[in-house]
Design a protein around this motif. Structure first.
Motif, PDB file in Angstrom:
ATOM      1  N   PRO A   1     -25.706  16.969  -6.487  1.00 31.66           N
ATOM      2  CA  PRO A   1     -24.702  15.912  -6.304  1.00 31.66           C
ATOM      3  C   PRO A   1     -24.830  15.180  -4.971  1.00 31.66           C
ATOM      4  O   PRO A   1     -24.457  14.009  -4.868  1.00 31.66           O
ATOM      5  N   ALA A   2     -25.365  15.854  -3.938  1.00 26.41           N
ATOM      6  CA  ALA A   2     -25.495  15.219  -2.626  1.00 26.41           C
ATOM      7  C   ALA A   2     -26.419  14.005  -2.676  1.00 26.41           C
ATOM      8  O   ALA A   2     -26.265  13.067  -1.869  1.00 26.41           O
ATOM      9  N   MET A   3     -27.362  13.994  -3.620  1.00 25.54           N
ATOM     10  CA  MET A   3     -28.287  12.873  -3.742  1.00 25.54           C
ATOM     11  C   MET A   3     -27.572  11.587  -4.119  1.00 25.54           C
ATOM     12  O   MET A   3     -28.085  10.486  -3.863  1.00 25.54           O
ATOM     13  N   TYR A   4     -26.398  11.711  -4.713  1.00 22.06           N
ATOM     14  CA  TYR A   4     -25.728  10.539  -5.275  1.00 22.06           C
ATOM     15  C   TYR A   4     -24.398  10.229  -4.593  1.00 22.06           C
ATOM     16  O   TYR A   4     -23.651   9.368  -5.051  1.00 22.06           O
ATOM     17  N   GLN A   5     -24.116  10.904  -3.489  1.00 22.63           N
ATOM     18  CA  GLN A   5     -22.884  10.616  -2.766  1.00 22.63           C
ATOM     19  C   GLN A   5     -22.893   9.207  -2.192  1.00 22.63           C
ATOM     20  O   GLN A   5     -21.856   8.552  -2.101  1.00 22.63           O
ATOM     21  N   ASP A   6     -24.056   8.737  -1.774  1.00 25.51           N
ATOM     22  CA  ASP A   6     -24.210   7.378  -1.253  1.00 25.51           C
ATOM     23  C   ASP A   6     -25.104   6.600  -2.223  1.00 25.51           C
ATOM     24  O   ASP A   6     -26.282   6.927  -2.366  1.00 25.51           O
ATOM     25  N   PRO A   7     -24.578   5.579  -2.915  1.00 20.59           N
ATOM     26  CA  PRO A   7     -25.381   4.838  -3.900  1.00 20.59           C
ATOM     27  C   PRO A   7     -26.638   4.212  -3.306  1.00 20.59           C
ATOM     28  O   PRO A   7     -27.677   4.160  -3.967  1.00 20.59           O
ATOM     29  N   TRP A   8     -26.546   3.752  -2.042  1.00 18.53           N
ATOM     30  CA  TRP A   8     -27.716   3.147  -1.401  1.00 18.53           C
ATOM     31  C   TRP A   8     -28.811   4.195  -1.232  1.00 18.53           C
ATOM     32  O   TRP A   8     -29.977   3.944  -1.538  1.00 18.53           O
ATOM     33  N   ASP A   9     -28.444   5.372  -0.743  1.00 21.23           N
ATOM     34  CA  ASP A   9     -29.418   6.449  -0.586  1.00 21.23           C
ATOM     35  C   ASP A   9     -30.005   6.846  -1.938  1.00 21.23           C
ATOM     36  O   ASP A   9     -31.218   7.099  -2.044  1.00 21.23           O
ATOM     37  N   ALA A  10     -29.168   6.929  -2.949  1.00 17.44           N
ATOM     38  CA  ALA A  10     -29.634   7.350  -4.275  1.00 17.44           C
ATOM     39  C   ALA A  10     -30.719   6.417  -4.794  1.00 17.44           C
ATOM     40  O   ALA A  10     -31.698   6.866  -5.408  1.00 17.44           O
ATOM     41  N   GLN A  11     -30.552   5.119  -4.555  1.00 13.41           N
ATOM     42  CA  GLN A  11     -31.575   4.167  -4.989  1.00 13.41           C
ATOM     43  C   GLN A  11     -32.905   4.414  -4.290  1.00 13.41           C
ATOM     44  O   GLN A  11     -33.972   4.246  -4.876  1.00 13.41           O
ATOM     45  N   HIS A  12     -32.836   4.800  -3.040  1.00 11.32           N
ATOM     46  CA  HIS A  12     -34.048   4.871  -2.222  1.00 11.32           C
ATOM     47  C   HIS A  12     -34.790   6.201  -2.334  1.00 11.32           C
ATOM     48  O   HIS A  12     -35.975   6.267  -2.001  1.00 11.32           O
ATOM     49  N   ILE A  13     -34.126   7.247  -2.778  1.00 12.46           N
ATOM     50  CA  ILE A  13     -34.818   8.537  -2.871  1.00 12.46           C
ATOM     51  C   ILE A  13     -35.256   8.860  -4.297  1.00 12.46           C
ATOM     52  O   ILE A  13     -35.783   9.936  -4.540  1.00 12.46           O
ATOM     53  N   THR A  14     -35.081   7.913  -5.210  1.00 10.20           N
ATOM     54  CA  THR A  14     -35.477   8.153  -6.600  1.00 10.20           C
ATOM     55  C   THR A  14     -36.615   7.240  -7.029  1.00 10.20           C
ATOM     56  O   THR A  14     -36.794   6.969  -8.214  1.00 10.20           O
ATOM     57  N   THR A  15     -37.420   6.786  -6.058  1.00  7.56           N
ATOM     58  CA  THR A  15     -38.600   5.985  -6.371  1.00  7.56           C
ATOM     59  C   THR A  15     -39.652   6.230  -5.297  1.00  7.56           C
ATOM     60  O   THR A  15     -39.359   6.763  -4.227  1.00  7.56           O
ATOM     61  N   TRP A  16     -40.901   5.856  -5.611  1.00  9.42           N
ATOM     62  CA  TRP A  16     -41.949   5.938  -4.595  1.00  9.42           C
ATOM     63  C   TRP A  16     -41.563   5.055  -3.416  1.00  9.42           C
ATOM     64  O   TRP A  16     -41.096   3.931  -3.600  1.00  9.42           O
ATOM     65  N   TYR A  17     -41.826   5.554  -2.216  1.00  7.88           N
ATOM     66  CA  TYR A  17     -41.342   4.859  -1.025  1.00  7.88           C
ATOM     67  C   TYR A  17     -42.401   3.917  -0.449  1.00  7.88           C
ATOM     68  O   TYR A  17     -42.811   4.033   0.716  1.00  7.88           O
ATOM     69  N   PHE A  18     -42.845   2.983  -1.282  1.00  9.34           N
ATOM     70  CA  PHE A  18     -43.777   1.937  -0.866  1.00  9.34           C
ATOM     71  C   PHE A  18     -43.170   0.600  -1.264  1.00  9.34           C
ATOM     72  O   PHE A  18     -42.456   0.504  -2.276  1.00  9.34           O
ATOM     73  N   LEU A  19     -43.445  -0.433  -0.510  1.00 11.85           N
ATOM     74  CA  LEU A  19     -42.750  -1.703  -0.665  1.00 11.85           C
ATOM     75  C   LEU A  19     -42.765  -2.248  -2.093  1.00 11.85           C
ATOM     76  O   LEU A  19     -41.702  -2.607  -2.609  1.00 11.85           O
TER      77      LEU A  19
ATOM     78  N   SER B   1     -43.108  -0.717  -4.992  1.00 12.87           N
ATOM     79  CA  SER B   1     -42.322   0.155  -5.865  1.00 12.87           C
ATOM     80  C   SER B   1     -40.837   0.069  -5.535  1.00 12.87           C
ATOM     81  O   SER B   1     -39.984   0.054  -6.442  1.00 12.87           O
ATOM     82  N   LEU B   2     -40.514   0.006  -4.252  1.00 16.75           N
ATOM     83  CA  LEU B   2     -39.120  -0.045  -3.841  1.00 16.75           C
ATOM     84  C   LEU B   2     -38.465  -1.341  -4.306  1.00 16.75           C
ATOM     85  O   LEU B   2     -37.335  -1.332  -4.829  1.00 16.75           O
ATOM     86  N   LEU B   3     -39.146  -2.469  -4.140  1.00 25.24           N
ATOM     87  CA  LEU B   3     -38.599  -3.750  -4.597  1.00 25.24           C
ATOM     88  C   LEU B   3     -38.405  -3.757  -6.107  1.00 25.24           C
ATOM     89  O   LEU B   3     -37.391  -4.255  -6.614  1.00 25.24           O
ATOM     90  N   ARG B   4     -39.372  -3.222  -6.829  1.00 20.33           N
ATOM     91  CA  ARG B   4     -39.266  -3.185  -8.288  1.00 20.33           C
ATOM     92  C   ARG B   4     -38.099  -2.285  -8.721  1.00 20.33           C
ATOM     93  O   ARG B   4     -37.354  -2.620  -9.645  1.00 20.33           O
ATOM     94  N   HIS B   5     -37.943  -1.158  -8.052  1.00 18.37           N
ATOM     95  CA  HIS B   5     -36.899  -0.205  -8.432  1.00 18.37           C
ATOM     96  C   HIS B   5     -35.504  -0.767  -8.166  1.00 18.37           C
ATOM     97  O   HIS B   5     -34.585  -0.610  -8.991  1.00 18.37           O
ATOM     98  N   ILE B   6     -35.335  -1.439  -7.030  1.00 18.99           N
ATOM     99  CA  ILE B   6     -34.030  -1.998  -6.695  1.00 18.99           C
ATOM    100  C   ILE B   6     -33.680  -3.148  -7.631  1.00 18.99           C
ATOM    101  O   ILE B   6     -32.514  -3.345  -7.983  1.00 18.99           O
ATOM    102  N   GLY B   7     -34.699  -3.908  -8.047  1.00 20.62           N
ATOM    103  CA  GLY B   7     -34.515  -4.871  -9.117  1.00 20.62           C
ATOM    104  C   GLY B   7     -33.835  -6.171  -8.760  1.00 20.62           C
ATOM    105  O   GLY B   7     -33.294  -6.854  -9.644  1.00 20.62           O
TER     106      GLY B   7
END
Length: 589
Positions: free
Chosen positions: A508-526, A528-534
């Protein structure tokens, strides 16, 4: 100034007839390769909240905005003069980011991506410009300084290239080239100081001493504890021969002055003298004091005191919020009590932070130092002793800090620059003695280095808080690196849900902050990150992927050419235009 260390020492490819051409030297290829791979690993974000706060300080320097916004307190910031809230960090990294912040702030107004800017989505255009340009600059300069410093220590071109690549790819330096903490900037300034001061010792050029002292002093504006690096530079010069009294032959101290084959004392330029000592004090001390004064002035401007540090104010305000905190907070930890959570045992053996796990080359460096100590030149011995002393000094200083590893971080970030210092000579020394090494040592060197590279590549696959949030469920101790590999494997195989690695019920700690949740559930490269955030338009993402592929292919070509350029270079001696004989011990020319 670094180029002046040996302006005649750029080694050209034999196949080019010793004619200078762009990207025809191993050094130029190394720098290009470094720039390309550093671009590839960027996420477009600063990587940590600390650096985001420091960028706001940068912005405040020229926009009039506050250093800290009211809604960020008490999570960040301290009350200072006139009741204003100020950042507690030193100003060093904020000054470093100033040119990029000016450029990024201007570029974000271009109509090409104005619709994206208006969404206020992350990564923001300004942070993309700041992170990519600053990290590339730091990494390229680091590669250059490593190359020149190893030259001063007497290593040939192949050994220098190996040293630079092992630092950039096989230590935590790689992680902090993506997640932009202060570490790599601190390392760069410290090694620059070492290199330029050693250049002075070898040549008598006082400009090297001044600019070396300037680099070390500038570090004080980033983190005041870098005074340890300043003292380490003095120790290095002392061990090299500037301050140690010259004893009679056969004494313990005399052996510091002997070449690796046991012949002769140090060359005259290394021998101690009162004159050199006075020159060092008269040149370096005023520079150090000037930067210390600037740091104190910045402290007075913010908090109205010349003598305290932010720790005093931080402790007072934290105890006001939580009166149960110990009186010695934040230095309320223990050297050994508490086992793996203690400040002197944890850095070596805690599964969450062990240096042997996060920087495997460190342990192997200890082995190399023990096995080949008698073969080392005085310069190499002096640097190795200095580097390990610096590691110990940082560990001792932070051992009682309430968060001695500096979470959120990959490994022990407060000691990382010193640990990188200690591993810097590992591969240059291995290459120097490669033909005399047994198969077991060679094999171990390859295995450990390969493991180190894999660990560092894994460190940049996801945003660093991922496992920290997962630890809240898993508890302690947690083998963080194994957990990182499990996260990578789960995503690569499409098993994240099946293995419950991203389960909100389990973590549950992964999803306490929606911004953090978006960033830790995808590859951390520009891309991939842009595509994931949408939020970014797909055409822009496709263009970015194409650029990424082209840069990656170019990096491979440059890497191959770099390796080919090293073919035929001799093992220990090499020719330099205008300086045909360079002895590999670095003491006689």
């Amino acid at each position: 100034m670094l180029e002046s260390i040996s302006s005649d020492s750029a080694l050209l490819l034999p196949s080019e007839g010793m004619q200078r051409r762009l990207f025809a030297t191993p050094l130029s290829l190394l720098l290009l390769f470094t720039a390309l791979f550093t671009f590839l690993i960027q996420s477009g974000e600063l990587g940590t909240a600390d650096t985001t706060y420091r960028l706001q300080v940068t912005h405040s320097l020229w926009t009039g905005q506050p250093q800290v916004f009211p809604n960020q307190y008490p999570e960040f910031g301290l009350h200072g003069r006139n009741g204003h809230i100020y950042a507690w960090f030193g100003i060093g990294q904020s000054l470093l980011m100033l040119p990029a912040d000016l450029a990024g702030s201007a570029l974000k107004h271009l109509p090409l991506w104005q619709s994206y800017v208006d969404t206020q989505a992350d990564p923001a255009i300004r942070s993309i410009v700041v992170s990519i340009s600053t990290n590339i600059l730091l990494n390229v300069l680091t590669a250059l300084v490593v190359f020149r410093f190893l030259e001063l220590l007497g290593f040939d071109v192949r050994e220098r290239i190996a040293g630079a690549l092992s630092l950039l790819l096989a230590t935590t330096h790689l992680h902090y080239a993506q997640n932009m903490q202060e570490n790599n900037y601190i390392f760069l300034l410290a090694l620059t100081g070492f290199a330029l001061q050693l250049h002075w010792l070898k040549t008598g050029d006082r400009r090297g001493l001044f600019w070396g002292s300037f680099a070390l002093g500038l570090n004080l504006l980033t983190r005041l504890t870098t005074g340890l690096d300043l003292m380490a530079a003095g120790l290095f010069l002392a061990l090299t021969g500037m301050l140690i009294p010259l004893h009679t032959k056969g004494s313990k101290t005399h052996r510091w002055y002997m070449n690796s084959d046991g012949s002769g004392p140090l060359a005259p330029e290394f021998r101690p003298s009162l004159e050199k000592t006075l020159v060092y004090i008269k040149t370096a001390l005023p520079v150090y004091l000037s930067f210390f004064f600037i740091d104190r002035l910045y402290q007075w401007i913010r908090f109205g005191s010349w003598t305290n540090t932010y720790v005093t104010i931080f402790a007072r305000e934290e105890r006001q919020i939580d009166p149960s905190l110990p009186l010695k907070y934040p230095f309320s930890g223990h050297f050994f009590a508490g086992g793996l959570t203690s400040g002197m045992i944890g850095p070596f053996f805690a599964p969450e932070k062990s240096v042997f796990l996060f920087d495997p080359l460190f342990g192997f460096t200890l082995l190399v130092a023990v096995l080949f100590w008698k073969r080392f030149t005085p310069l190499v011995r002096a640097f190795i002793v200095t580097a390990f002393t610096l590691v110990l000094a940082y560990l001792l200083f932070y051992a009682r800090y309430f968060s001695w590893p500096g979470d959120f971080a990959w490994g022990d970030r407060y000691a990382s620059s010193a640990i990188e210092f200690s591993t810097l000579l590992t591969w240059p020394l291995l290459l120097r003695y490669w033909k005399t090494l047994g198969k077991g040592v060679r094999g171990l060197a390859i295995v450990v280095t390969s493991a180190s590279v894999v660990v560092q590549l894994a460190s940049i696959a996801y945003w660093v808080p991922l496992e920290i949030y997962q630890e809240e469920t898993l508890g302690h101790p947690t083998w963080v690196i194994l957990l990182r590999f499990k996260n990578i494997l789960a995503r690569a195989l499409g098993k994240s849900a099946a293995w419950a690695m991203t389960s909100q019920d389990r973590f549950p700690a992964m999803y306490q902050d929606p911004w953090d949740a978006q960033h830790i559930t995808t590859w951390y490269f520009l891309p991939s990150l842009l595509r994931h955030i949408g939020v970014a338009p797909m055409w822009a993402i496709h263009v970015l992927y194409a650029v990424w592929i082209v840069v990656g292919a170019t990096m491979v070509v440059v890497g191959v050419r770099l390796l080919r350029s090293l073919d035929g270079l001799s093992d220990g001696k090499h020719s330099v235009p205008g300086n045909p004989t360079v002895v590999d011990d670095g003491l006689q020319q």
